[in-house]
Write a protein that holds these residues in place. Structure first.
Motif, PDB file in Angstrom:
ATOM      1  N   THR A   1       0.846  -1.198   0.000  1.00  0.00           N
ATOM      2  CA  THR A   1       0.000   0.000   0.000  1.00  0.00           C
ATOM      3  C   THR A   1       0.877   1.243   0.000  1.00  0.00           C
ATOM      4  OG1 THR A   1      -1.687  -1.247   1.199  1.00  0.00           O
ATOM      5  CG2 THR A   1      -1.958   1.130   1.136  1.00  0.00           C
ATOM      6  N   LEU A   2       0.647   2.089  -0.995  1.00  0.00           N
ATOM      7  CA  LEU A   2       1.423   3.310  -1.208  1.00  0.00           C
ATOM      8  C   LEU A   2       0.473   4.494  -1.136  1.00  0.00           C
ATOM      9  CD1 LEU A   2       3.252   2.082  -4.477  1.00  0.00           C
ATOM     10  CD2 LEU A   2       4.077   1.841  -2.128  1.00  0.00           C
ATOM     11  N   ASN A   3       1.037   5.682  -0.898  1.00  0.00           N
ATOM     12  CA  ASN A   3       0.197   6.884  -0.901  1.00  0.00           C
ATOM     13  C   ASN A   3       0.707   7.876  -1.923  1.00  0.00           C
ATOM     14  OD1 ASN A   3      -1.937   8.633   0.395  1.00  0.00           O
ATOM     15  ND2 ASN A   3      -0.166   9.977   0.661  1.00  0.00           N
ATOM     16  N   GLN A   4      -0.234   8.512  -2.617  1.00  0.00           N
ATOM     17  CA  GLN A   4       0.152   9.692  -3.368  1.00  0.00           C
ATOM     18  C   GLN A   4      -0.628  10.878  -2.837  1.00  0.00           C
ATOM     19  OE1 GLN A   4      -0.519   9.267  -7.540  1.00  0.00           O
ATOM     20  NE2 GLN A   4      -2.472   8.232  -7.290  1.00  0.00           N
ATOM     21  N   ALA A   5       0.062  12.028  -2.836  1.00  0.00           N
ATOM     22  CA  ALA A   5      -0.538  13.270  -2.369  1.00  0.00           C
ATOM     23  C   ALA A   5      -0.325  14.308  -3.446  1.00  0.00           C
ATOM     24  CB  ALA A   5       0.130  13.706  -1.066  1.00  0.00           C
ATOM     25  N   VAL A   6      -1.090  15.375  -3.372  1.00  0.00           N
ATOM     26  CA  VAL A   6      -0.894  16.516  -4.251  1.00  0.00           C
ATOM     27  C   VAL A   6      -0.435  17.671  -3.362  1.00  0.00           C
ATOM     28  CG1 VAL A   6      -1.982  18.047  -5.932  1.00  0.00           C
ATOM     29  CG2 VAL A   6      -2.776  15.681  -5.722  1.00  0.00           C
ATOM     30  N   LEU A   7       0.585  18.397  -3.820  1.00  0.00           N
ATOM     31  CA  LEU A   7       1.048  19.564  -3.063  1.00  0.00           C
ATOM     32  C   LEU A   7       0.033  20.688  -3.266  1.00  0.00           C
ATOM     33  CD1 LEU A   7       3.333  20.696  -1.280  1.00  0.00           C
ATOM     34  CD2 LEU A   7       4.513  21.386  -3.377  1.00  0.00           C
ATOM     35  N   LEU A   8      -0.586  21.122  -2.182  1.00  0.00           N
ATOM     36  CA  LEU A   8      -1.738  22.038  -2.273  1.00  0.00           C
ATOM     37  C   LEU A   8      -1.535  23.270  -1.391  1.00  0.00           C
ATOM     38  CD1 LEU A   8      -4.481  19.268  -1.956  1.00  0.00           C
ATOM     39  CD2 LEU A   8      -3.950  20.561  -4.034  1.00  0.00           C
ATOM     40  N   ARG A   9      -1.662  24.413  -1.995  1.00  0.00           N
ATOM     41  CA  ARG A   9      -1.437  25.661  -1.271  1.00  0.00           C
ATOM     42  C   ARG A   9      -2.429  25.814  -0.105  1.00  0.00           C
ATOM     43  NH1 ARG A   9      -2.580  31.318  -3.972  1.00  0.00           N
ATOM     44  NH2 ARG A   9      -1.455  30.386  -5.715  1.00  0.00           N
ATOM     45  N   GLY A  10      -1.901  26.135   1.045  1.00  0.00           N
ATOM     46  CA  GLY A  10      -2.748  26.367   2.214  1.00  0.00           C
ATOM     47  C   GLY A  10      -3.279  25.087   2.844  1.00  0.00           C
ATOM     48  N   ILE A  11      -2.877  23.936   2.293  1.00  0.00           N
ATOM     49  CA  ILE A  11      -3.355  22.654   2.841  1.00  0.00           C
ATOM     50  C   ILE A  11      -2.183  21.827   3.375  1.00  0.00           C
ATOM     51  CG2 ILE A  11      -4.449  20.450   2.230  1.00  0.00           C
ATOM     52  CD1 ILE A  11      -6.318  22.064   0.383  1.00  0.00           C
ATOM     53  N   ASN A  12      -1.177  21.618   2.539  1.00  0.00           N
ATOM     54  CA  ASN A  12      -0.039  20.798   2.997  1.00  0.00           C
ATOM     55  C   ASN A  12       1.301  21.357   2.522  1.00  0.00           C
ATOM     56  OD1 ASN A  12      -0.030  20.191   0.290  1.00  0.00           O
ATOM     57  ND2 ASN A  12      -0.578  18.032   0.527  1.00  0.00           N
ATOM     58  N   ASP A  13       1.353  22.660   2.183  1.00  0.00           N
ATOM     59  CA  ASP A  13       2.607  23.213   1.649  1.00  0.00           C
ATOM     60  C   ASP A  13       3.469  23.822   2.759  1.00  0.00           C
ATOM     61  OD1 ASP A  13       0.777  25.314   2.002  1.00  0.00           O
ATOM     62  OD2 ASP A  13       1.677  26.527   0.400  1.00  0.00           O
ATOM     63  N   ASP A  14       3.588  23.089   3.851  1.00  0.00           N
ATOM     64  CA  ASP A  14       4.501  23.519   4.905  1.00  0.00           C
ATOM     65  C   ASP A  14       5.181  22.287   5.483  1.00  0.00           C
ATOM     66  OD1 ASP A  14       3.087  22.878   7.757  1.00  0.00           O
ATOM     67  OD2 ASP A  14       1.620  23.269   6.187  1.00  0.00           O
ATOM     68  N   LEU A  15       6.373  22.508   6.021  1.00  0.00           N
ATOM     69  CA  LEU A  15       7.208  21.387   6.442  1.00  0.00           C
ATOM     70  C   LEU A  15       6.574  20.517   7.543  1.00  0.00           C
ATOM     71  CD1 LEU A  15       9.897  20.046   5.813  1.00  0.00           C
ATOM     72  CD2 LEU A  15      10.917  21.477   7.611  1.00  0.00           C
ATOM     73  N   PRO A  16       6.059  21.129   8.628  1.00  0.00           N
ATOM     74  CA  PRO A  16       5.500  20.265   9.680  1.00  0.00           C
ATOM     75  C   PRO A  16       4.373  19.361   9.154  1.00  0.00           C
ATOM     76  CG  PRO A  16       5.712  22.530  10.464  1.00  0.00           C
ATOM     77  CD  PRO A  16       6.030  22.560   9.005  1.00  0.00           C
ATOM     78  N   THR A  17       3.528  19.878   8.283  1.00  0.00           N
ATOM     79  CA  THR A  17       2.424  19.069   7.765  1.00  0.00           C
ATOM     80  C   THR A  17       2.941  17.910   6.925  1.00  0.00           C
ATOM     81  OG1 THR A  17       0.963  20.985   7.760  1.00  0.00           O
ATOM     82  CG2 THR A  17       0.314  19.140   6.366  1.00  0.00           C
ATOM     83  N   LEU A  18       3.921  18.182   6.074  1.00  0.00           N
ATOM     84  CA  LEU A  18       4.447  17.102   5.225  1.00  0.00           C
ATOM     85  C   LEU A  18       5.178  16.053   6.058  1.00  0.00           C
ATOM     86  CD1 LEU A  18       5.657  19.053   2.056  1.00  0.00           C
ATOM     87  CD2 LEU A  18       3.636  17.578   2.274  1.00  0.00           C
ATOM     88  N   ILE A  19       5.875  16.494   7.087  1.00  0.00           N
ATOM     89  CA  ILE A  19       6.549  15.524   7.972  1.00  0.00           C
ATOM     90  C   ILE A  19       5.507  14.657   8.664  1.00  0.00           C
ATOM     91  CG2 ILE A  19       7.873  15.276  10.123  1.00  0.00           C
ATOM     92  CD1 ILE A  19       9.514  17.702   9.262  1.00  0.00           C
ATOM     93  N   GLN A  20       4.482  15.307   9.217  1.00  0.00           N
ATOM     94  CA  GLN A  20       3.451  14.534   9.931  1.00  0.00           C
ATOM     95  C   GLN A  20       2.712  13.587   8.998  1.00  0.00           C
ATOM     96  OE1 GLN A  20       0.719  17.034  12.146  1.00  0.00           O
ATOM     97  NE2 GLN A  20       2.453  18.234  12.891  1.00  0.00           N
ATOM     98  N   LEU A  21       2.462  14.030   7.768  1.00  0.00           N
ATOM     99  CA  LEU A  21       1.777  13.147   6.816  1.00  0.00           C
ATOM    100  C   LEU A  21       2.610  11.888   6.583  1.00  0.00           C
ATOM    101  CD1 LEU A  21      -0.442  12.457   4.756  1.00  0.00           C
ATOM    102  CD2 LEU A  21       0.791  13.866   3.079  1.00  0.00           C
TER     103      LEU A  21
END
Ligand SMILES: *Cc1c(COP(=O)(O)O)cnc(C)c1O
Ligand code: SF4
Length: 342
Positions: free
Chosen positions: A257-277
């Motif tokens: 099982t793999l995940n793909q995400a889209v880089l989205l302004r105001g949703i996940n375009d910051d370091l802490p959010t991407l690390i936590q994801l």
């Protein structure tokens, strides 16, 4: 426990004692912007724009996903993925209807073949959620096959091309098919000797977690084809509760099982959010696969993150996470032979 007959109360109606099936959860999904706005205690000022934008691409969000949003917060990262807003209605130069060149790679109705060794079946146009940034929001799904017979031209191409080893079921969302129809399709694909792998690209394990049933996992693991599931979560708040359980069920049943995400302004375009994801995913056994640069599709420009910023974020992620937890940051270029690393 046994109760004496005199103490037995009238039984509760059956539907309140059983958890809803995924079909029931789907029929209970929110489709009315006003209802979503009220449910989350948001300002009614949002309603008019939401209605107007929804008239072009309707609102759709299951209650399980809504339950993971914060009440009263118009900036909630899950809400922003699904709430129609006025910014979708503007035309922005460079943002077109078919940004990824899908129509040029169609080899049969429902069959896209862009890359060596793998081909993609647009197995249904339906989704359980409408993501406002969706790259296929303008896709002509009405032209694609619906009944199993209609798939024959696509299956004939797969049969005649022994360079194809992997079939991707995409859409729309392939897990919107019933287990019966999905099973028939998988069986038909498994009968093609040169196919070895079946990959399913689905957001349902994230937004409608009760779609992941024992029946589904056994459909996938029983097949001769090696199953791979690619789910789609963009924010760590998505990977909790029933979603976390569904992902663990997939992983424990032996499905890569793999995940793909889209880089989205105001949703996940910051370091802490991407690390936590990445950490949430890894902790439930899911490998971060791709982080996609937004495709330039009309109505989605307000989600775009500058690629320089995306590169800087990935460079930071590399310093903070194990290598396997850093997704590949890619862009899709029309006509290219693979996703383009950025
Ligand atoms: C993205 C995509 C794939 C899968 O690409 P991978 O790099 O193998 O994940 C396959 N076919 C099409 C048409 C695609 O758009
Ligand atoms: S689930 Fe996938 S195909 Fe469906 S709306 Fe969201 S991004 Fe688009």
């Amino acid at each position: 426990m046994s109760l004496s007959p005199t103490l037995v109360e009238p039984p509760l109606p059956a539907d309140t004692t059983l958890p809803p099936t995924w079909h029931e959860s789907l029929s209970q999904a929110i489709r009315d912007p006003e209802l979503l706005i009220h449910k989350l205690g948001l300002s009614t000022d949002l309603i008019d724009a939401a209605r107007e934008a929804a008239s072009q691409f309707p609102l759709l969000v299951p209650l399980s996903f809504v339950a993971r949003m914060r009440c009263g917060d118009p900036q909630d990262p899950l809400l922003k993925q699904v709430l129609p807003i006025g910014a979708e209605l503007g035309q922005v130069p460079g943002f077109t209807l078919d940004a990824v060149g899908d129509s040029n790679s169609r080899r049969a109705p429902g069959l896209l073949h862009k890359y060596q060794g793998r081909a993609l079946l647009v197995s249904t146009g339906a989704c359980a959620v409408h993501c406002r940034y969706c790259f296929r929001r303008h896709y002509p799904y009405g032209d694609e096959p619906r009944r199993l017979e209609d798939w024959e031209p696509a299956l004939a191409v797969l049969e005649s091309d022994s360079s194809i080893h992997e079939v991707l079921l995409s859409g729309g969302d392939p897990l919107m098919l019933t287990d019966g129809r999905l099973g028939n399709l998988i069986e038909r694909l498994a009968s093609i000797p040169h196919l070895r792998r079946l990959r399913i690209h689905s957001r349902l394990p994230i937004v409608l977690p009760n779609r992941v049933t024992g029946t589904l996992t056994s459909l996938l693991t029983r097949s001769r084809l090696t199953p791979i599931m690619v789910v789609h979560a963009n924010h760590p708040h998505e990977v909790v509760d029933d979603c976390e359980q569904a992902l663990k069920t997939l992983v424990r049943s032996g499905i890569t099982t793999l995940n793909q995400a889209v880089l989205l302004r105001g949703i996940n375009d910051d370091l802490p959010t991407l690390i936590q994801l990445s950490e949430r995913l890894i902790d439930v056994g899911v490998i971060p696969y791709y982080l996609h640069q937004l495709d330039q599709v009309q109505g989605t420009a307000h989600f775009e993150v500058d690629a320089q910023r995306g590169k800087a974020l990935i460079a930071e992620l590399r310093q903070q996470l194990p290598g396997y937890a850093v997704p590949r940051y890619v862009r899709e270029d029309a006509g290219a032979k693979h996703k383009t690393p950025i």
